[in-house]
Design an enzyme around this catalytic site. Structure first.
Site, PDB file in Angstrom:
ATOM      1  N   ASN A 194      -1.812 -12.886   6.879  1.00 46.72           N
ATOM      2  CA  ASN A 194      -2.903 -12.412   7.726  1.00 46.72           C
ATOM      3  C   ASN A 194      -3.907 -11.597   6.912  1.00 46.72           C
ATOM      4  O   ASN A 194      -3.486 -10.711   6.176  1.00 46.72           O
ATOM      5  CB  ASN A 194      -2.311 -11.523   8.838  1.00 46.72           C
ATOM      6  CG  ASN A 194      -3.190 -11.419  10.055  1.00 46.72           C
ATOM      7  OD1 ASN A 194      -4.057 -12.248  10.294  1.00 46.72           O
ATOM      8  ND2 ASN A 194      -2.955 -10.383  10.858  1.00 46.72           N
ATOM      9  N   ASP A 259       2.692 -11.966   2.451  1.00 48.04           N
ATOM     10  CA  ASP A 259       2.348 -11.338   3.719  1.00 48.04           C
ATOM     11  C   ASP A 259       3.228 -11.939   4.830  1.00 48.04           C
ATOM     12  O   ASP A 259       4.432 -12.023   4.667  1.00 48.04           O
ATOM     13  CB  ASP A 259       0.837 -11.511   3.969  1.00 48.04           C
ATOM     14  CG  ASP A 259       0.301 -10.661   5.101  1.00 48.04           C
ATOM     15  OD1 ASP A 259       0.053  -9.458   4.875  1.00 48.04           O
ATOM     16  OD2 ASP A 259       0.148 -11.188   6.223  1.00 48.04           O
ATOM     17  N   TRP A 260       2.643 -12.340   5.977  1.00 46.60           N
ATOM     18  CA  TRP A 260       3.452 -12.930   7.037  1.00 46.60           C
ATOM     19  C   TRP A 260       4.063 -14.254   6.606  1.00 46.60           C
ATOM     20  O   TRP A 260       5.049 -14.719   7.208  1.00 46.60           O
ATOM     21  CB  TRP A 260       2.616 -13.110   8.306  1.00 46.60           C
ATOM     22  CG  TRP A 260       2.479 -11.841   9.081  1.00 46.60           C
ATOM     23  CD1 TRP A 260       1.372 -11.052   9.175  1.00 46.60           C
ATOM     24  CD2 TRP A 260       3.498 -11.196   9.845  1.00 46.60           C
ATOM     25  NE1 TRP A 260       1.631  -9.944   9.958  1.00 46.60           N
ATOM     26  CE2 TRP A 260       2.931 -10.014  10.384  1.00 46.60           C
ATOM     27  CE3 TRP A 260       4.829 -11.490  10.124  1.00 46.60           C
ATOM     28  CZ2 TRP A 260       3.650  -9.129  11.188  1.00 46.60           C
ATOM     29  CZ3 TRP A 260       5.550 -10.611  10.932  1.00 46.60           C
ATOM     30  CH2 TRP A 260       4.963  -9.457  11.450  1.00 46.60           C
ATOM     31  N   GLU A 283       4.502  -8.965  -1.484  1.00 46.57           N
ATOM     32  CA  GLU A 283       3.741  -8.241  -0.469  1.00 46.57           C
ATOM     33  C   GLU A 283       3.873  -8.822   0.933  1.00 46.57           C
ATOM     34  O   GLU A 283       2.902  -9.230   1.562  1.00 46.57           O
ATOM     35  CB  GLU A 283       2.267  -8.180  -0.890  1.00 46.57           C
ATOM     36  CG  GLU A 283       1.955  -7.071  -1.854  1.00 46.57           C
ATOM     37  CD  GLU A 283       2.255  -5.691  -1.264  1.00 46.57           C
ATOM     38  OE1 GLU A 283       1.768  -5.405  -0.162  1.00 46.57           O
ATOM     39  OE2 GLU A 283       2.983  -4.918  -1.915  1.00 46.57           O
ATOM     40  N   HIS A 430      -2.440  -5.146  -2.076  1.00 45.30           N
ATOM     41  CA  HIS A 430      -1.741  -6.081  -1.195  1.00 45.30           C
ATOM     42  C   HIS A 430      -2.042  -7.543  -1.520  1.00 45.30           C
ATOM     43  O   HIS A 430      -1.132  -8.339  -1.696  1.00 45.30           O
ATOM     44  CB  HIS A 430      -2.096  -5.793   0.260  1.00 45.30           C
ATOM     45  CG  HIS A 430      -1.400  -6.689   1.239  1.00 45.30           C
ATOM     46  ND1 HIS A 430      -0.025  -6.723   1.372  1.00 45.30           N
ATOM     47  CD2 HIS A 430      -1.882  -7.602   2.127  1.00 45.30           C
ATOM     48  CE1 HIS A 430       0.307  -7.605   2.296  1.00 45.30           C
ATOM     49  NE2 HIS A 430      -0.806  -8.163   2.770  1.00 45.30           N
TER      50      HIS A 430
END
Length: 455
Positions: A194, A259-260, A283, A430
Site C-alpha cells: 500500500n 509491505d502488505w 518492510e 519504508h
C-alpha cells in the site's frame, strides 16, 4: 479555522526550510507549528505532528544532530550495549540454526534514544563497496550513489523513473488483474503493498530476469488491475492473490514481498508450502502488534488510529479517500528522497478518482493491533505460527531507521525464523526499492543463486 490546504502548505514550507537550514529554520518554525497545531482539528494535528516528526528524523539521520523539539518526540527504548558494532551493508549473513546471526547494531548516535518504528535502527553509513566479483554478495548501484540533497536519505544514482514493461492480464473472479512478466524458468513473484503497484519493482526486477520468470502483479484495485465493486478488505485481497497463483499455474515459486505484500504472500506460502521454493521480504507485516505502543512512533500511531476512525465519510476516509493523503504526503516521506514528477505521476495514476482510493483506505485500517481488525489479527497470527515452523529458505532485507521492520523486528526474526539470511541496505525508511533497488536486486541474485547451488 485553518483549512486542510493551508495547513499542508505551511507544513510543506516548514519541511523545505528545515532541509535548507536545519538548525535555524527548524527553530524559527517551532513556534509557528505549535500555534498552528492549536488551531487545527484533531485529525490535522496528527498529520502535522507525524510529518514534522518524519522530517526531523530524516534530518537527524543525515546531519547526526537533533533538531529543536526532538527531546519530547522520540519514543525511548533501551539502547544496545557498547560492545556491538554496526552491520556490513550489502552483506548476506546467515547461521545454520534457527537463530541466524547477522549484522549487529551500535547504540544510538549522539546520545539519541532508539525508538520503535520510523527512526528505530541507527546504523553506520555504508563504506564504499569493493569491486564486485562473481558470487560476491556486496552490491551497489550500477552508477554509484547519488549526491543526497539536504534531508534526503542517501540513495543510488541510477534509479530510473521509466516503466517500459508490456502489460499482461489474467481474469480473476471476473475481473482483470494486471501483471508484468520477463525472463524464463521457475517463477519469481514480486508482491507490492500500500499504496504502490508493480511500478515499485521496476529497478529491482531486471536483476532477476536472467535467472527466472519474473512476475509482478498489481493487487486488485491497485495499479492497472480492475477495480471491482468489492470492499477490498485484507481477506478479499488474500483470495485474489491465491486465485492469481492458481490461474497462472505457478509452481516452485520464489516470493519477493513488500509491505502488505508480505502478509498476503506469506498467507499463500503457508497454505501452499509445497509449491513455494523460498521467500524474500522487506518492510512488511508478518506478525501482530499486541499494543499500539508496539507499532511505529507515537505520531504515526496516532495517524494510523485516525485512519481507522469512522467508516465511510469518517476521519480516515476524509484523509485517505477524499484528500489522497497517503499518495500526496506519506509516500515521499516513506521513500526518504524527493520523488520526481514523473515518478509521482506513475504513483498517482491508479488513484485519480476519489472512490478508486478505497483499497488504500481499507489496507491502511487493517494493521493488526490489539486484536483488531479481528479477521486480520487471526489470519496474521496463524501465518506467524506457521512461519516459525517453516524451513523454507528466507531472506530479510532491513534498513536504518526502517519503517515497519525495525530493530526489534529484525531481532525477532533472527530468534524465531529457521533458515534465515539477513541483509542490511544501509539508510532507508519504508519504500527501499526507491532508494537502493540495485543493492536489493544484487542481494536477491546472490541469494537466489545460492538456492540453486543447494546451499
Amino acid at each position: 479555522m485553518f483549512s486542510y490546504t493551508w495547513a499542508m502548505s505551511l507544513f510543506g514550507a516548514q519541511q523545505m526550510l528545515n532541509l535548507l537550514s536545519p538548525s535555524k529554520a527548524a527553530k524559527a518554525f517551532e513556534g509557528v507549528t505549535s500555534a498552528t497545531e492549536r488551531e487545527l482539528g484533531q485529525p490535522l494535528q496528527s498529520v502535522f505532528r507525524a510529518g514534522d516528526d518524519m522530517q526531523r528524523r530524516m534530518v537527524n539521520l543525515m546531519f547526526g544532530a537533533a533538531t529543536p523539539g526532538d527531546g519530547g518526540r522520540a519514543d525511548a527504548t533501551a539502547a544496545r550495549g557498547p560492545s556491538e558494532t554496526p552491520g556490513q551493508v550489502g552483506q548476506l549473513t546467515t547461521q545454520p540454526n534457527a537463530q541466524p546471526q547477522g549484522a549487529t547494531y551500535s547504540p544510538p548516535p549522539y546520545g539519541q534514544p532508539s525508538g520503535q518504528g520510523w527512526g528505530a535502527m541507527p546504523v553506520a553509513s555504508p563504506a564504499p563497496a569493493p569491486p564486485r566479483s562473481a558470487g560476491d554478495s556486496q552490491g551497489r548501484a550500477n552508477g554509484g550513489q547519488a549526491q543526497a540533497q539536504g534531508g534526503e536519505i542517501p540513495h543510488e544514482a541510477d534509479i530510473s523513473p521509466d516503466y517500459s514493461y508490456e502489460p499482461h492480464y489474467v481474469e480473476v473472479f471476473g475481473s482483470r488483474m494486471h501483471y508484468i512478466e520477463e525472463g524464463r524458468g521457475d517463477p519469481i513473484v514480486f508482491l507490492h503493498g500500500n499504496p504502490t503497484w508493480s511500478y515499485l519493482w521496476r529497478n529491482v526486477l531486471p536483476h532477476l530476469t536472467p535467472h527466472g520468470r519474473c512476475i509482478a502483479p498489481d493487487l486488485i484495485g491497485y495499479g492497472r488491475s480492475d477495480k471491482p465493486r468489492i470492499e477490498y478488505r485484507w481477506t478479499e485481497q488474500a483470495r485474489y492473490v491465491e486465485e492469481f497463483f492458481r490461474k497462472m499455474g505457478l509452481k516452485n515459486v520464489t516470493l519477493v514481498l513488500h509491505d502488505w505484500g508480505v502478509s498476503l504472500g506469506l498467507n499463500y506460502a503457508m497454505r501452499h508450502e509445497s509449491n513455494v521454493r523460498a521467500i524474500a521480504f522487506l518492510e512488511g507485516i508478518f506478525k501482530t502488534f499486541p499494543h499500539w505502543e508496539d507499532f511505529s512512533t507515537p505520531e504515526f500511531r496516532e495517524l494510523f488510529k485516525k485512519f481507522r476512525a469512522g467508516g465511510e465519510g469518517g476521519e480516515g476516509w476524509q484523509m485517505l479517500v477524499e484528500q489522497n493523503f497517503f499518495i500526496e504526503h506519506l509516500l515521499s516521506g516513506g521513500v526518504g528522497r524527493q520523488l520526481s514528477e514523473q515518478e509521482m505521476s506513475y504513483y498517482r495514476e491508479p488513484f485519480t478518482q476519489t472512490r478508486s482510493r478505497i483499497p488504500i483506505w481499507q489496507l491502511a485500517r487493517s494493521v493488526p493491533v490489539a486484536g483488531e481488525p479481528q479477521e486480520v489479527w487471526d489470519a496474521v497470527s496463524e501465518i506467524t505460527e506457521r512461519l516459525k515452523r517453516s524451513r523454507l529458505p528466507k531472506l530479510l532485507f532491513y534498513a536504518a531507521p526502517g519503517g515497519i521492520i525495525t530493530e526489534d523486528n529484525v531481532d525477532w526474526c533472527r530468534q524465531n525464523l529457521k533458515n534465515l539470511e539477513t541483509m542490511s541496505v544501509g539508510p532507508g525508511v519504508h519504500y527501499l526499492q526507491e532508494t537502493t533497488p540495485h543493492l536489493i536486486g544484487r542481494g536477491l541474485v546472490s541469494w537466489y543463486n545460492n538456492l540453486s547451488r543447494g546451499r
